[in-house]
Design an enzyme around this catalytic site. Structure first.
Site, mmCIF file in Angstrom:
data_model
loop_
_atom_site.group_PDB
_atom_site.id
_atom_site.type_symbol
_atom_site.label_atom_id
_atom_site.label_comp_id
_atom_site.label_asym_id
_atom_site.label_seq_id
_atom_site.Cartn_x
_atom_site.Cartn_y
_atom_site.Cartn_z
ATOM 1 N N LYS A 134 0.847 -1.199 0.000
ATOM 2 C CA LYS A 134 0.000 0.000 0.000
ATOM 3 C C LYS A 134 0.886 1.254 0.000
ATOM 4 O O LYS A 134 1.931 1.270 0.657
ATOM 5 C CB LYS A 134 -0.897 -0.018 1.245
ATOM 6 C CG LYS A 134 -1.990 1.050 1.251
ATOM 7 C CD LYS A 134 -2.903 0.883 2.474
ATOM 8 C CE LYS A 134 -4.009 1.918 2.519
ATOM 9 N NZ LYS A 134 -4.880 1.773 3.701
ATOM 10 N N SER A 152 -9.761 1.727 2.690
ATOM 11 C CA SER A 152 -8.904 2.517 1.825
ATOM 12 C C SER A 152 -7.856 1.684 1.097
ATOM 13 O O SER A 152 -7.278 2.153 0.122
ATOM 14 C CB SER A 152 -8.204 3.586 2.653
ATOM 15 O OG SER A 152 -7.314 2.998 3.587
ATOM 16 N N SER A 209 -10.025 -0.426 6.856
ATOM 17 C CA SER A 209 -9.384 -0.240 5.555
ATOM 18 C C SER A 209 -8.746 -1.486 4.955
ATOM 19 O O SER A 209 -8.413 -1.497 3.776
ATOM 20 C CB SER A 209 -8.327 0.863 5.641
ATOM 21 O OG SER A 209 -8.954 2.114 5.598
#
Lengths: 463, 462
Positions: free
Chosen positions: B74, B149, B173
């Protein structure tokens, strides 16, 4: 007037408060003692707080007679926007100690925080070497009633910090002082970097506020900045404009608790604070207050004094150490610790004087030579060093052993009178200093072995 | 092929690390332009790593646990020399200057980091639509949001663009996009994985965790990234279980582990969820019952408190965390260039952290958080885990405009684990009109292994 202080001094540690970077920021080229933690780069988290710093803060708090927080301690984030602050907040602990006292001035709290970097507005650059160095902040109640009292307190506080062995000196000090006069509001002055600066700022502010009050102008609550070069204060912001730091507990640093055991361990090992030591010296050794203050001005000197008085009469030791030893240290711009002089050598020297093996004049010359010897000799063993610094050996090397007998002194006195008719006539005409010159001549001839008071007496008689 | 088997095959030189890498790289070239799971790929560096691993295997050297596996990270986790943008214009050109602790560990175990994945800007979202670099499509339900996210990391696994990926979970997330994309993901107990090097959203909630196609993959990554970090104060010093051992069982044995377990189902978690989702979850729970699991009905009265509590704390911590993006050091001042949601959080965070309001909002939120933590732990006391839906709604179609509160409603079931600091995972339970639905499993703090055990047993039944 009432005055209170907030004093920040750097703690003496090898590494920074939340990372492993070195703390020798003044020696290192700009921006070399840095890492992603003390630069607070995206994603960086603080390492666990430096234990040396935490214990140092507890020790200082104890030396200032504070109670140690028995609840959890944690760090807060104090937010403000300035180029020297790479994260936009400064980490500052809640009080580690509170409710202390130093010579009648109440200590409100002692806490720890991190130093920001150094911003140079004229160049538009920031050096982050200093960022993250641990600071201790000491906050007093408004218990000082004059600039002089504030100055005395600060000198004493610096002495306590030096005694602790955990803080850097006045050179790293930053202070905020607050002052309020009868009939006026509290004014805070920032940007003070020395005891002298604090004194000057308070003096200036006292006069400024008195003049305002005299003219019937209100003194409003505000924050002012001290301009060191001009020795004046100027307004920074009014109370209404006070910055909101939006304090929150730092989520990256879990709460800590000082164990009772740890606190007791520190208490046992911590040195007796200087102001308490001074009182004890007066009571225990019967020496004058002024002498006691000089003896406790440095921890190593105080310790040496206590060693010396095991063998030597305290009043004599104190007098001699204050007059002669301190004179030599002062001349050489050295601390006692730096001089390399040890208590046995002082004892030896004082015994030489007491036993009339050397004159006081000769003793002065011996001690003058001791610091020099200590810094130049290449002795590697402790024994060799002790021998090199032995007053007896120095005296022998310099031919200073012994006191001239009356016959020899008389001879030297006569010779100096004969050789210096001008000085003799000057003295007769009332120039007192001419006599000192003649005494010097006698000393030269006897290699310092004549006793000064006897010499003076003889000279006076013969002229 | 199970990921554990693949790892063994690479070690035995039946598959080479290089072939594995090229295989994924070709897929990425083909599919990523449409999906936008990856924001940056570094193939040359990855090839060098893969080549070295193959050479070492060839010459009989020991290699690490993740040897030859291809991993996506990420964009808010620091990897040296990669662009660490947090999908924000603020950090558009920011290169990581150091490796996060999790990255150090992955590299030490010979994982091949191929690139950085898309996400909501600064992880402040649940759809990956707020990325400065454009949205990510949902490979399992094209045309819909992948969730967020960590949408890029979930989509990369769902589309088969890498073996494993890392995300971060602040209020769901990791679990939310896993649910929407039909993959597995795990948010460990707070403090089990080091956050050193993870860009902050809300420090007291953030936790890094893995995505994978199967439990073996989750376990392998957990084995690598979990454990005490002396350089991160919130990590826990504990005996980390051997996660891979738990999952590396014959199917029947994995199922046996479920027998006699007590799983709680919270009435209110179903009440707030769409009926179609509830149906799938109830079917799944039924199946578990048939495997010998004892089901317990539970009630949690504080569900309405969870979102406000979570968001108030999130705003304040995020405000604090973003003060460093002042425009002096990282290109742009955050408020000047960020998106709407990030700006909203900064403004509200700044507002409610003011001295005059501190008692009113932030302190109250902290108190509410303590209460929620206490109550959840009370529920967990009598069961091994709580099972229920991961997300109460199906992912919306890309481009749909939602009000902030509608957006936040996606998080109601996931924020609880972050408020309480407990471990939680999501595993695919079924589909509604071919849109994946995730089952969330939550357990007591440090019972991470138990969740994995349940995942492993349950996974075999699918």
């Amino acid at each position: 007037m009432k005055c209170g202080l907030e004093i920040h001094v750097q703690l003496e540690t090898d590494s920074k408060l939340f990372c492993d970077c070195h703390t020798n920021y003044q020696e290192a080229p700009p921006n070399t003692n840095i890492c992603y933690v003390c630069l607070n780069q995206p994603g960086a988290k603080p390492y666990p707080p430096n234990q040396e710093a935490m214990e140092g803060a507890i020790k200082i708090a104890l030396m200032l007679a504070c109670d140690i927080a028995d609840d959890v301690t944690y760090f807060l984030r104090k937010h403000y926007n300035y180029p020297d602050l790479p994260s936009g907040y400064q980490r500052t602990s809640i009080p580690i100690g509170y409710g202390g006292d130093l010579n009648g001035v109440r200590i409100r709290e002692v806490h720890i925080e991190e130093d920001p970097g150094q911003y140079k507005p004229d160049l538009g650059v920031v050096d982050f070497n200093r960022s993250g160095i641990p600071l201790i902040e000491i906050v007093t109640e408004p218990d000082m009633n004059s600039p002089e009292e504030a100055r005395t307190f600060m000198r004493e506080l610096i002495r306590v910090l030096e005694y602790s062995g955990n803080a850097r000196g006045e050179g790293t000090m930053r202070a905020d002082v607050n002052i309020s006069l009868e009939g006026g509001k509290r004014v805070e002055i920032k940007n003070i970097n020395s005891i002298k600066g604090a004194y000057k700022a308070l003096k200036f502010e006292m006069v400024r506020q008195k003049n305002l009050l005299k003219r019937g102008v209100k003194v409003t609550q505000e924050t002012r900045a001290f301009l060191e070069a001009q020795m004046i204060t100027v307004s920074m912001r009014l109370k209404e404009e006070a910055e909101d730091y939006r304090y929150i507990p730092d989520p990256d640093l879990p709460p800590m608790m000082a164990e009772e055991e740890q606190i007791e361990g520190i208490r046992e090992k911590m040195p007796e604070p200087p102001h308490i030591k001074t009182k004890r010296f007066i009571e225990e050794y019967g020496i004058e207050e002024e002498h006691a203050k000089v003896m406790t001005s440095e921890l190593e000197l105080a310790n040496a004094f206590e060693e010396v008085v095991k063998e030597i009469e305290p009043k004599f030791a104190a007098l001699w150490m204050r007059d002669e030893l301190k004179r030599v240290l002062y001349y050489n711009k050295m601390s006692f610790a730096e001089s390399g002089i040890e208590p046995p050598q002082i004892i030896e020297l004082l015994e030489l004087i007491k036993d009339k093996k050397v004159t006081t004049k000769a003793a002065q010359r011996i001690i003058e030579n001791m610091p020099k010897k200590s810094t130049t000799i290449k002795a590697t063993t402790a024994e060799a060093k002790a021998e090199a610094l032995s007053p007896t050996i120095i005296a022998e090397q310099m031919g200073l052993i012994g006191i001239a007998d009356e016959k020899n002194v008389l001879k030297a006195v006569k010779k100096s009178i004969e050789e210096n008719p001008q000085a003799v006539s000057d003295y007769k005409e009332g120039k007192k200093e001419a006599l000192n010159y003649l005494v010097g001549q006698v000393m030269r001839i006897t290699r310092g072995k004549a006793e000064p008071d006897k010499t003076v007496k003889m000279l006076k008689e013969l002229i | 092929m199970k990921l554990l088997d693949k790892a063994v095959s690479i070690k035995n030189h039946e598959i080479t690390a290089s072939d594995n890498l090229e295989n994924f790289y070709n897929k990425i070239k083909r599919r990523n332009p449409d999906i936008n799971a990856f924001l940056e790929i570094k193939i040359e560096e990855a090839r060098l790593v893969a080549d070295k691993i193959d050479q070492r295997i060839k010459s009989g050297e020991e290699v690490g646990k993740l040897a030859g596996l291809v991993i996506g990270i990420k964009s808010n986790i620091n990897v040296e020399d990669f662009k660490i943008t947090a999908a924000s214009k603020t950090l558009e050109n920011y290169f990581g200057s150091y490796d996060a602790t999790v990255i150090e560990r992955i590299k030490k175990e010979d994982g091949i980091i191929i690139g950085m994945t898309n996400m909501d800007e600064f992880a402040a979202g649940s759809s990956t639509e707020t990325s400065y670099f454009g949205y990510t499509d949902n490979p399992a339900a094209p045309g819909r949001i992948p969730g967020g996210s960590s949408g890029g990391s979930a989509a990369a696994i769902a589309a088969g663009l890498c073996d494993l990926s890392l995300g971060s979970d602040t209020g769901g997330s990791i679990r939310n996009p896993a649910s929407h994309c039909g993959v597995m993901a795990f948010k460990p107990t707070y403090g089990v994985v080091s956050r050193q090097g993870l860009l902050d959203l809300a420090m007291s909630f953030d936790q890094i965790g893995p995505f994978a196609q199967d439990t073996g993959g989750i376990a392998m990554m957990l084995d690598v990234i979990t454990g005490y970090d002396p350089k991160e104060c919130t990590t826990i010093d504990w005996n980390v279980p051997a996660f891979t051992k738990i999952t590396d069982l014959e199917d029947e044995k994995a199922q046996d582990a479920l027998k006699g377990m007590k799983l709680g189902v919270v009435e209110q978690f179903l009440e707030v969820s769409d009926d179609k989702i509830v149906n799938i979850i109830e079917d799944t729970v039924q199946e578990m019952g048939e495997l010998g699991v004892e089901l317990v009905e539970l009630s949690f009265d504080y569900i309405e408190l969870c979102l406000p509590t979570y968001y108030l704390i999130n705003y304040v911590e995020f405000f604090s965390a973003t003060r460093k993006y002042d425009g002096r050091k990282y290109g742009y001042k955050i408020e000047d260039v960020c998106g709407e949601e990030v700006l909203r959080r900064i403004h509200i965070g700044s507002y409610i952290s003011q001295k005059e309001y501190s008692g009113k909002y932030y302190n109250k939120a902290l108190q509410a958080r303590s209460l929620i933590r206490k109550e959840i732990n009370k529920l967990l006391r009598d069961v091994d885990a709580i099972v229920g839906p991961t997300v109460p709604k199906l992912p919306h179609k890309l481009g749909t405009s939602l009000e902030p509160m509608e957006m936040y409603a996606y998080d109601v079931l996931t924020v609880i684990a972050n408020l309480a600091g407990i471990p939680a995972a999501s595993i695919k339970a079924g589909e509604v009109n071919s849109i994946p639905v995730g089952l969330q499993i939550q357990a007591k703090p440090l019972d991470d292994a138990k969740i994995l055990q349940i995942m492993a047993g349950f996974h075999q039944t699918l």
